[in-house]
Write an enzyme that holds these catalytic residues in place. Structure first.
Site, mmCIF file in Angstrom:
data_model
loop_
_atom_site.group_PDB
_atom_site.id
_atom_site.type_symbol
_atom_site.label_atom_id
_atom_site.label_comp_id
_atom_site.label_asym_id
_atom_site.label_seq_id
_atom_site.Cartn_x
_atom_site.Cartn_y
_atom_site.Cartn_z
ATOM 1 N N LYS A 5 0.616 5.091 1.042
ATOM 2 C CA LYS A 5 -0.219 6.139 1.816
ATOM 3 C C LYS A 5 0.626 6.950 2.637
ATOM 4 O O LYS A 5 1.935 6.552 2.962
ATOM 5 C CB LYS A 5 -1.273 5.572 2.787
ATOM 6 C CG LYS A 5 -0.516 4.395 3.932
ATOM 7 C CD LYS A 5 -1.886 4.329 4.979
ATOM 8 C CE LYS A 5 -1.146 2.945 5.913
ATOM 9 N NZ LYS A 5 -2.385 2.345 6.519
ATOM 10 N N GLU A 30 -6.205 -7.873 6.065
ATOM 11 C CA GLU A 30 -5.913 -6.270 5.993
ATOM 12 C C GLU A 30 -5.189 -5.736 7.282
ATOM 13 O O GLU A 30 -5.994 -5.997 8.315
ATOM 14 C CB GLU A 30 -6.847 -5.554 5.485
ATOM 15 C CG GLU A 30 -7.570 -6.109 4.102
ATOM 16 C CD GLU A 30 -8.771 -5.047 3.836
ATOM 17 O OE1 GLU A 30 -9.285 -5.235 2.871
ATOM 18 O OE2 GLU A 30 -9.168 -4.239 4.675
ATOM 19 N N SER A 31 -4.146 -5.140 7.169
ATOM 20 C CA SER A 31 -3.870 -4.351 8.327
ATOM 21 C C SER A 31 -3.021 -4.935 9.355
ATOM 22 O O SER A 31 -3.222 -6.107 9.677
ATOM 23 C CB SER A 31 -4.993 -3.705 8.734
ATOM 24 O OG SER A 31 -5.833 -2.889 7.855
ATOM 25 N N ASN A 47 -10.427 -6.982 7.826
ATOM 26 C CA ASN A 47 -9.556 -5.836 8.535
ATOM 27 C C ASN A 47 -9.264 -6.142 9.899
ATOM 28 O O ASN A 47 -10.192 -6.326 10.496
ATOM 29 C CB ASN A 47 -10.289 -4.555 8.271
ATOM 30 C CG ASN A 47 -9.250 -3.246 8.354
ATOM 31 O OD1 ASN A 47 -7.879 -3.458 8.922
ATOM 32 N ND2 ASN A 47 -9.706 -2.144 8.027
ATOM 33 N N LYS A 57 -8.074 2.519 -3.138
ATOM 34 C CA LYS A 57 -8.301 2.615 -1.739
ATOM 35 C C LYS A 57 -8.985 4.018 -1.233
ATOM 36 O O LYS A 57 -8.361 4.948 -1.121
ATOM 37 C CB LYS A 57 -6.869 2.313 -0.872
ATOM 38 C CG LYS A 57 -7.241 1.926 0.530
ATOM 39 C CD LYS A 57 -8.027 1.011 0.840
ATOM 40 C CE LYS A 57 -7.539 -0.317 1.513
ATOM 41 N NZ LYS A 57 -6.570 -0.034 2.503
ATOM 42 N N GLU A 95 -14.615 -5.327 2.290
ATOM 43 C CA GLU A 95 -13.977 -5.397 3.483
ATOM 44 C C GLU A 95 -14.751 -5.514 4.724
ATOM 45 O O GLU A 95 -16.004 -4.729 4.843
ATOM 46 C CB GLU A 95 -13.126 -3.921 3.995
ATOM 47 C CG GLU A 95 -12.507 -3.775 5.059
ATOM 48 C CD GLU A 95 -11.595 -2.283 5.210
ATOM 49 O OE1 GLU A 95 -10.834 -2.354 4.512
ATOM 50 O OE2 GLU A 95 -11.865 -1.871 6.243
ATOM 51 N N GLU A 137 0.754 -1.261 0.003
ATOM 52 C CA GLU A 137 0.128 -0.183 0.005
ATOM 53 C C GLU A 137 0.844 1.411 0.134
ATOM 54 O O GLU A 137 1.697 1.310 0.800
ATOM 55 C CB GLU A 137 -0.804 0.009 1.336
ATOM 56 C CG GLU A 137 -1.896 1.201 1.211
ATOM 57 C CD GLU A 137 -3.016 0.959 2.233
ATOM 58 O OE1 GLU A 137 -3.919 0.341 1.745
ATOM 59 O OE2 GLU A 137 -2.981 1.331 3.400
HETATM 60 O O1 LIG Z 1 -0.804 0.252 7.407
HETATM 61 P P1 LIG Z 1 -1.532 -1.186 7.728
HETATM 62 O O2 LIG Z 1 -1.729 -1.452 9.083
HETATM 63 O O3 LIG Z 1 -0.365 -2.346 6.900
HETATM 64 O O4 LIG Z 1 -2.955 -1.362 7.045
HETATM 65 C C1 LIG Z 1 -2.981 -1.169 5.658
HETATM 66 C C2 LIG Z 1 -4.613 -1.157 5.010
HETATM 67 O O5 LIG Z 1 -5.217 -2.351 5.467
HETATM 68 C C3 LIG Z 1 -5.099 -0.155 5.698
HETATM 69 O O6 LIG Z 1 -4.640 1.056 5.316
HETATM 70 C C4 LIG Z 1 -6.758 -0.005 5.693
HETATM 71 C C5 LIG Z 1 -7.676 -1.174 5.377
HETATM 72 N N1 LIG Z 1 -8.850 -0.660 5.247
HETATM 73 C C6 LIG Z 1 -8.948 0.530 4.831
HETATM 74 C C7 LIG Z 1 -10.017 1.408 4.661
HETATM 75 C C8 LIG Z 1 -9.723 2.669 4.440
HETATM 76 C C9 LIG Z 1 -8.444 3.248 4.502
HETATM 77 C C10 LIG Z 1 -7.162 2.500 5.048
HETATM 78 C C11 LIG Z 1 -7.496 1.149 5.293
#
Ligand SMILES: O=P(O)(O)OC[C@@H](O)[C@@H](O)c1c[nH]c2ccccc12
Length: 263
Positions: free
Chosen positions: A56, A216-217, A186, A116, A165, A54
């Site tokens: 950002k 995710e995340s 997520n 995104k 998601e 990603e």
């Molecule tokens: O930075 P991380 O913890 O690796 O997460 C990435 C991504 O999953 C996260 O930015 C995200 C998941 N769902 C979202 C919805 C909107 C904005 C951002 C996100």
């Protein structure tokens, strides 16, 4: 009001303004609108490990993540590192992303791109296509099942894939439908920011096998990928772990090498 509701409220205003400035007909004239999309789902299914790296600059929880990050440089390195796809934040207010970031990424790489953003209107799906995306994100916590149906059907019509998601079983049950390609669990609760990889592991068995599973995340260790693969995940969305470093492309490359060598 929780953060997700606040983002959605701001997004509605933003989209209404944008519609006035750039009508749908103008979006449909952009060159990428006619481009044939590349399938992310297929790449995740066929070439493990499916890392979705990603791009950002910041997030509500990390306001100084990487404010000056260069999208062409980093997405090009993500591609060279072997990412299956790239997620590009296009929300400006909360994540410091822009439509230009997505278009620049499109001009730079040949792998699937995920727009995104917080999609609450069909207009943003037309935009996604016109800006060069291959996949859109629909967030169950933000949308009624009827909206998910309408948005995913439109996306499919445009040749885009849909990543839905979810954060819990209730969201999954009410939102799952055949017009979805991939389900992203997520690990971060978007309302409280709490993070727990067990959220993915526990929800995995509730997701039917025709949907590609994406976690995710909060992923920062290659050992977590191996564990999540055992639960049936084929996609892994990683942002902060790469973007927090000086050289996100290099961090992604090291991460993927470590995965390959099985260390
Ligand atoms: O930075 P991380 O913890 O690796 O997460 C990435 C991504 O999953 C996260 O930015 C995200 C998941 N769902 C979202 C919805 C909107 C904005 C951002 C996100």
């Amino acid at each position: 009001m929780n953060i997700l509701d606040r983002i959605a409220t701001d997004k509605r205003l933003e989209v209404e303004e944008q519609k006035e400035m750039v009508p749908v007909e103008a979006l449909q004239l952009l060159p990428h609108f006619k481009r044939k999309c590349i399938s992310l789902a297929k790449r995740l299914r066929t070439s493990p490990p499916g890392i979705i790296a990603e791009f950002k600059r910041r997030s509500p929880s990390l306001p100084d993540l990487n404010p000056d990050a260069d999208v062409a440089e980093i997405t090009s390195e993500y591609e060279k590192a072997g990412a299956a796809g790239i997620s590009v934040l296009t929300d400006e207010l909360y994540f410091g992303g822009t439509a230009d970031d997505l278009m620049l990424a499109r001009e730079t790489v040949n792998i699937p791109l995920l727009r995104k953003d917080f999609i609450i209107d069909e207009y943003q799906i037309i935009e996604a296509k016109a800006f060069g995306a291959d996949v859109i994100l629909l967030i169950a916590a933000l949308l009624k099942p009827e909206e998910i149906r309408k948005f995913s059907v439109l996306a499919r019509k445009l040749g885009l894939e849909v990543l839905l998601e979810v954060h819990n079983q209730e969201e999954l049950e009410r939102s799952i439908m055949p017009s979805i390609d991939m389900i992203g669990v997520n690990n971060r609760n978007l309302k409280t920011f709490e993070m727990d990889l067990n959220i993915s592991k526990n929800l995995a068995e509730e997701i039917p096998s025709e949907f590609v599973k994406v976690s995710e995340s909060g992923i920062s260790e290659t050992s977590s990928i191996l564990e999540l693969q055992k639960s049936g995940f084929q996609g892994f969305l990683i942002g902060g772990n790469f973007m927090k470093t000086k050289d996100p492309g290099n961090s992604a490359q090291k991460f993927m090498q470590e995965l390959k060598s099985g260390r």
